[in-house]
Design an enzyme around this catalytic site. Structure first.
Site, mmCIF file in Angstrom:
data_model
loop_
_atom_site.group_PDB
_atom_site.id
_atom_site.type_symbol
_atom_site.label_atom_id
_atom_site.label_comp_id
_atom_site.label_asym_id
_atom_site.label_seq_id
_atom_site.Cartn_x
_atom_site.Cartn_y
_atom_site.Cartn_z
ATOM 1 N N GLY A 100 0.810 -1.224 0.000
ATOM 2 C CA GLY A 100 0.000 0.000 0.000
ATOM 3 C C GLY A 100 0.835 1.261 0.000
ATOM 4 O O GLY A 100 2.062 1.226 0.100
ATOM 5 N N LYS A 122 4.151 12.520 -2.591
ATOM 6 C CA LYS A 122 5.012 11.419 -2.160
ATOM 7 C C LYS A 122 5.950 11.937 -1.075
ATOM 8 O O LYS A 122 6.777 12.809 -1.338
ATOM 9 C CB LYS A 122 5.807 10.884 -3.364
ATOM 10 C CG LYS A 122 6.565 9.599 -3.065
ATOM 11 C CD LYS A 122 7.050 8.946 -4.353
ATOM 12 C CE LYS A 122 7.963 7.771 -4.077
ATOM 13 N NZ LYS A 122 8.465 7.184 -5.321
ATOM 14 N N ARG A 199 -2.020 -0.360 -9.478
ATOM 15 C CA ARG A 199 -0.916 -1.259 -9.846
ATOM 16 C C ARG A 199 -1.408 -2.696 -10.005
ATOM 17 O O ARG A 199 -2.508 -3.024 -9.563
ATOM 18 C CB ARG A 199 0.129 -1.253 -8.719
ATOM 19 C CG ARG A 199 0.734 0.103 -8.461
ATOM 20 C CD ARG A 199 0.525 0.528 -7.006
ATOM 21 N NE ARG A 199 0.812 1.959 -6.842
ATOM 22 C CZ ARG A 199 2.030 2.453 -6.765
ATOM 23 N NH1 ARG A 199 3.063 1.655 -6.780
ATOM 24 N NH2 ARG A 199 2.226 3.749 -6.672
ATOM 25 N N ASP A 269 4.012 -4.527 -7.272
ATOM 26 C CA ASP A 269 3.413 -3.304 -6.723
ATOM 27 C C ASP A 269 3.958 -2.068 -7.435
ATOM 28 O O ASP A 269 3.451 -0.967 -7.224
ATOM 29 C CB ASP A 269 3.668 -3.196 -5.207
ATOM 30 C CG ASP A 269 5.137 -3.365 -4.850
ATOM 31 O OD1 ASP A 269 5.723 -4.382 -5.230
ATOM 32 O OD2 ASP A 269 5.707 -2.465 -4.204
ATOM 33 N N ASP A 279 7.003 4.706 -9.893
ATOM 34 C CA ASP A 279 7.818 4.487 -8.702
ATOM 35 C C ASP A 279 9.312 4.498 -9.005
ATOM 36 O O ASP A 279 9.982 3.459 -9.053
ATOM 37 C CB ASP A 279 7.430 3.172 -7.988
ATOM 38 C CG ASP A 279 6.181 3.365 -7.138
ATOM 39 O OD1 ASP A 279 5.533 4.428 -7.271
ATOM 40 O OD2 ASP A 279 5.852 2.472 -6.344
#
Ligand code: AMP
Ligand code: MG
Length: 509
Positions: A100, A122, A199, A269, A279
């Site tokens: 998560g 983020k 994702r 993920d 990411d």
């Protein structure tokens, strides 16, 4: 006229409305079964200062002013309903359970025209998914994310975008090389933007816990909102949707191979359902052409996510996604066709990109050997990938000397092998390579690891000029920009060979 600020955007909460979530807001790290999200609040930061800003992304969402406070998590405007997404994932080949958004908080979704874009901070503090960590991000990794996601976009590689980078005025403790030497570093927050941050792992978590009901809702909602023209009602619809996901994933990975990008942590993920590069952690760019290279020190033993493995890992990850969706299928065997379609699609994209890189009119039988021999030649001695292909794009005749600057040690150039290959290539293109295509497939400027590190070194001293220079230059990676050539169209300097952050990166960010 007042400028359009965050409060004047058209905020919606389609993901929260369309899928089941946590009944509790915020709270400490815990398992949240049956949920796709938890409402959370960004943590206020002592001194948010805007450092980097993407005018283009701002324009895309209809924003005209930068508000460092809001982009640093201090406060909300009406319409924002922030949440952290719940997902799971396979990390380095093993099922890792619930992961998560442990340090990402979505502020909300913005509607502009017929597009909906999600804005996510983020590094904005803890969420129920923070597990053992602090929910923060450091300046160094935030600069890497901001610069690389924007550079990727301009290279033509599907990616999440970055709107802003704000320093928080707060120190964050990190043990960069996991060697028991934690130290304070400046904290920062990137606001990133994408159609969604869903994702593969967003689906896997429900499937792995046997929660077919939530899985069904998430799949229906995702397909309806993000894949117009597709339907999740029947086996056929699901297979077609998954083929689209496979096609986009394969295309993005083929682009990574074209530009020499190594993601570094292709856990499920970190695989976007839209096929976006997502990411940015311990990623890196090939300097010497080395298929076994990975920048990620955590992966230095098995090199699972090295440059040359990426297409294969993409297939492995697609297979995990298919397993996750299979409980919704009446006849799950039909999913096998999706994996085949991934390979077909990868082959197609990869062949086309190789044809473009080499200036071939099209990729024909026999060209596979030309490519294989080229990639083995590139490994005869340390050879810079970006410089090699860029020089090849303009080389006149088959004069090997023109390629000299691509080699680290000119004394080591294996002329026989190279002359043989160049002659073959020159014959294949009849002395007339498609230079236009080559110059659009072989970038002159990429975000080399040491370039990002120079931007970080300066930024940590309060000087953002290097980051800004790179950001501007990387908006036009295929154009000559001769003013930048000497400094940035250049092989890795010796100091960067073994420096942390250049050749070695960890997940500590
Ligand atoms: P990554 O390796 O960045 O893809 O992260 C893997 C998982 O660790 C994700 O669930 C992240 O949200 C979580 N994570 C990474 N860094 C932090 C952090 N500083 N605080 C909380 N969670 C984190
Ligand atoms: Mg991640």
């Amino acid at each position: 006229m007042t400028q359009r600020s965050l409060s004047s955007l058209n905020w919606v909460s389609q993901f929260l409305e369309g899928t089941p979530g946590d009944e509790v807001t915020g709270g400490s790290p815990r398992q949240v079964p049956g949920a796709c999200w938890s409402r959370v609040r960004p943590e206020p930061m002592p001194e948010p200062v805007l450092r980097l800003w993407s005018d283009e992304v701002a324009r895309e969402i209809g924003l005209e002013v930068a508000e460092p406070g809001l982009l640093g998590g201090n406060g909300l405007v009406e319409g924002m309903d922030p949440y952290a997404q719940r997902y799971g994932g396979y990390q380095f080949g093993n099922w890792a359970g619930q992961l998560g958004d442990g340090r990402a908080i979505t502020l909300g979704e913005v509607v502009k025209g017929n597009r909906v874009m999600e804005l996510q901070l983020k590094g904005s503090g803890k969420t129920p998914y923070s597990r053992f960590s602090d929910g923060r991000a450091v300046l160094r990794s935030s600069i890497r994310e901001f610069l690389c996601s924007e550079a990727m976009h301009h290279l033509g590689v599907p990616t999440t975008r970055a709107l802003s980078l704000v320093t928080t005025g707060e120190d964050v403790i990190r043990d960069v090389m996991y060697d028991g030497r934690p130290a304070p570093e400046p904290g920062a927050i990137v606001c990133r933007v994408a159609e969604s941050f869903i994702r593969f792992g967003s689906f896997e978590i429900h499937s792995m816990s046997g929660d077919g009901r939530t899985l069904r809702i998430l799949v229906d909602d995702t397909v309806r909102r993000h894949f117009p023209g597709h339907s999740s009602d029947t086996d056929e619809g699901l297979v077609e949707w998954l083929m689209e996901v496979a096609a986009r994933t394969s295309q993005t990975i083929a682009h990574w191979m074209r530009v020499g990008f190594v993601h570094g942590v292709m856990n499920t993920d970190n695989m976007s359902i839209h096929g976006l590069t997502i990411d940015y952690g311990p990623y890196g760019w090939l300097e010497g052409f080395e298929p076994g290279w990975t920048p990620n020190t955590t992966d230095s033993g098995t090199r699972r996510y090295s440059y040359g493995q990426q297409a294969q890992i993409g297939a492995w990850n697609i297979a995990r996604l298919l397993e996750a969706i299979s409980p919704l299928m009446e006849d799950p065997v039909r999913l096998n066709g999706v994996l085949d379609s991934y390979y077909d699609s990868y082959r197609e994209h990869s062949s086309r990109m190789w044809a473009e890189k080499l200036g071939l009119d099209e990729f024909e039988e026999g060209d596979g050997d030309l490519v294989t021999d080229l990639t083995s030649n590139l490994q005869l001695t340390e050879t810079d990938m970006t410089i090699f292909f860029r020089l090849l794009s303009t080389i006149d005749g088959t004069d090997l000397e023109n390629l000299d600057p691509a080699f680290y040690d000119e004394g080591e150039i294996r002329s026989d092998e190279w002359n043989a290959w160049l002659t073959r290539w020159w014959d294949r293109v009849d002395g007339k390579p498609d230079r236009g295509a080559m110059l659009q497939a072989n970038p002159k400027y990429v975000l080399r690891n040491w370039m990002a590190q120079l931007a970080i070194d300066a930024a940590e001293k309060g000087d953002y000029s290097v980051a800004m220079e790179l950001y501007e230059m990387l908006k036009n990676p295929y154009s000559e920009q001769s003013e930048h050539e000497e400094k940035w169209f250049s092989k890795r300097p010796e100091w960067a060979r073994n420096r942390v952050g250049c050749s070695m990166l960890s997940c500590s960010s």
